[in-house]
Write a protein that holds these residues in place. Structure first.
Motif, short mmCIF file in Angstrom:
data_model
loop_
_atom_site.label_atom_id
_atom_site.label_comp_id
_atom_site.label_asym_id
_atom_site.label_seq_id
_atom_site.Cartn_x
_atom_site.Cartn_y
_atom_site.Cartn_z
N ARG A 237 -30.32 -36.06 -6.27
CA ARG A 237 -30.26 -37.17 -5.32
C ARG A 237 -31.62 -37.43 -4.65
NH1 ARG A 237 -25.96 -39.90 -3.27
NH2 ARG A 237 -26.23 -40.91 -1.26
N GLU A 259 -23.21 -56.03 -4.08
CA GLU A 259 -22.34 -55.07 -4.75
C GLU A 259 -21.53 -54.20 -3.79
OE1 GLU A 259 -22.08 -55.20 -7.95
OE2 GLU A 259 -23.75 -56.58 -8.31
N GLU A 261 -22.50 -51.47 -2.56
CA GLU A 261 -23.11 -50.16 -2.64
C GLU A 261 -24.13 -50.16 -3.77
OE1 GLU A 261 -19.82 -47.59 -3.47
OE2 GLU A 261 -19.77 -48.11 -5.60
N LYS A 263 -25.16 -48.07 -7.05
CA LYS A 263 -24.74 -47.03 -7.97
C LYS A 263 -25.85 -46.79 -8.98
CE LYS A 263 -20.54 -46.83 -9.67
NZ LYS A 263 -19.34 -47.10 -10.52
N VAL A 264 -26.31 -45.55 -9.05
CA VAL A 264 -27.34 -45.16 -10.01
C VAL A 264 -26.71 -44.17 -10.99
CG1 VAL A 264 -29.62 -44.15 -10.33
CG2 VAL A 264 -29.12 -45.46 -8.25
N ASN A 265 -26.80 -44.49 -12.28
CA ASN A 265 -26.23 -43.63 -13.31
C ASN A 265 -27.35 -42.95 -14.08
OD1 ASN A 265 -25.35 -43.58 -16.50
ND2 ASN A 265 -23.72 -42.89 -15.14
N LYS A 271 -24.06 -38.80 -14.84
CA LYS A 271 -23.60 -38.62 -13.47
C LYS A 271 -23.93 -39.85 -12.63
CE LYS A 271 -23.93 -35.49 -9.49
NZ LYS A 271 -24.52 -34.22 -8.97
N ASP A 272 -22.98 -40.28 -11.78
CA ASP A 272 -23.18 -41.41 -10.89
C ASP A 272 -23.60 -40.92 -9.51
OD1 ASP A 272 -22.55 -43.45 -12.69
OD2 ASP A 272 -20.40 -43.23 -12.32
N TYR A 273 -24.58 -41.62 -8.94
CA TYR A 273 -25.00 -41.37 -7.56
C TYR A 273 -24.76 -42.65 -6.77
CZ TYR A 273 -27.44 -37.18 -9.24
OH TYR A 273 -27.75 -35.96 -9.79
N ILE A 274 -24.07 -42.52 -5.63
CA ILE A 274 -23.72 -43.68 -4.81
C ILE A 274 -24.55 -43.66 -3.52
CG2 ILE A 274 -21.88 -44.92 -3.63
CD1 ILE A 274 -21.57 -44.80 -6.66
N THR A 276 -25.01 -45.90 0.11
CA THR A 276 -24.39 -46.90 0.98
C THR A 276 -25.45 -47.55 1.86
OG1 THR A 276 -23.98 -45.30 2.75
CG2 THR A 276 -22.29 -45.51 1.02
#
Length: 285
Positions: A237, A259, A261, A263-265, A271-274, A276
């Motif tokens: 992260r 969007e 949020e 979202k990075v994949n 793996k997804d990183y969210i 906010t």
């Protein structure tokens, strides 16, 4: 457990590396849901990438391989470091082609016969080392043999293989790479090249015998150094936060507005990183 064995043979005139990368390829298959053809193409690249990473000198050195060919598999990317933590992607994860006449997967058709290999080695210098060469036939082994000859002026013979079983898992993957030292005699070079050129079933040899026996059968009872590569993504992260900051606050707020949020994949581990709105505000506090 995957292994890399390294030794010197023929009166210490030839460097030899034998790799078993079966577990690494299976991790890639599971992570990316690869078709057998895509697994073979990416697996061979992961294997040669592991060898190239083993030649890095410093702890923070990094390697990046990009293959841009005109085959159905699309772009292939493999990254690694001195600790042999490897990861990779192939653009078309479910590539398919008819088997070749000999019953083997058409890796050359997956990679393509027209295109380039690009290598970047980040070695703590002001500018990274970059090398490139054209694809020969897309089979990976011959392509990297040409790369070493034209880009690094290092005579190299390479045999690579990935064998997919009936359950669509990898049952054997690995390679044999030999490189000549500057003082190697023509006789030693010819002997080493002849051994590797006759290796048409390296994946089966790895499956049935393992890396140690392959090395012994090919080059005799020699001493070797042993290393343990693995498929491991290094995303986190904090690293992604630096990338987001580089985009600027306004751009990130626009994404949040559209969007809800960010979202990075990670392309290597899925793996997804969210992130906010609150996360974005903290980044620029």
């Amino acid at each position: 457990m995957d292994k890399l064995l390294k030794t010197l043979v023929f009166d210490n005139q030839i460097s030899v590396s034998v790799l078993d990368t079966t577990e690494m390829v299976n991790k890639a298959i599971k992570t990316h849901n690869l078709s057998p053809l895509s697994a073979a193409a990416l697996g061979r690249t992961l294997t040669i990438g592991t060898f190239m990473s083993s030649t890095l000198k410093n702890d923070k050195d990094k390697l990046s391989i990009t293959i841009n060919g005109d085959g159905v598999g699309g772009q292939i990317v493999v990254c690694g470091n001195k600790d042999l933590q490897m990861r990779g992607t192939i653009e078309n994860e479910r590539a398919e082609l008819p088997l070749k006449e000999n019953g083997k997967l058409d890796v050359g058709g997956c990679v393509g016969k027209n295109g380039r290999i690009n290598i970047i080695k980040s070695m703590g210098l002001k500018d990274p080392y970059t090398g490139t060469s054209e694809l020969i036939n897309g089979e990976i082994a011959e392509d990297f043999t040409a790369y070493y000859f034209f880009s690094e002026q290092q005579p190299t013979a390479i045999a690579l293989g990935v064998k997919i079983g009936v359950d669509l898992t990898c049952v054997g993957a690995g390679g044999v790479i030999v490189q000549t030292l500057p003082f190697a005699s023509d006789e030693a070079i010819d002997k080493a090249e002849a051994i590797v050129k006759n290796l048409t079933n390296i994946s089966t040899l790895i499956e049935e015998n393992g890396a140690e026996k392959v090395l012994k059968d090919l080059f005799g009872d020699v001493e070797f150094n042993e290393y343990y590569p693995k498929y491991k993504c290094l995303c986190n992260r904090n690293y992604l936060k630096k990338i987001l900051v580089s985009l600027g606050k306004e751009e990130l707020l626009n994404i949040i507005k559209e969007e809800g949020e960010i979202k990075v994949n990670c392309e290597f581990c899925k793996k997804d990183y969210i992130f906010t709105l609150e996360d974005v505000e903290k980044l620029f506090k």
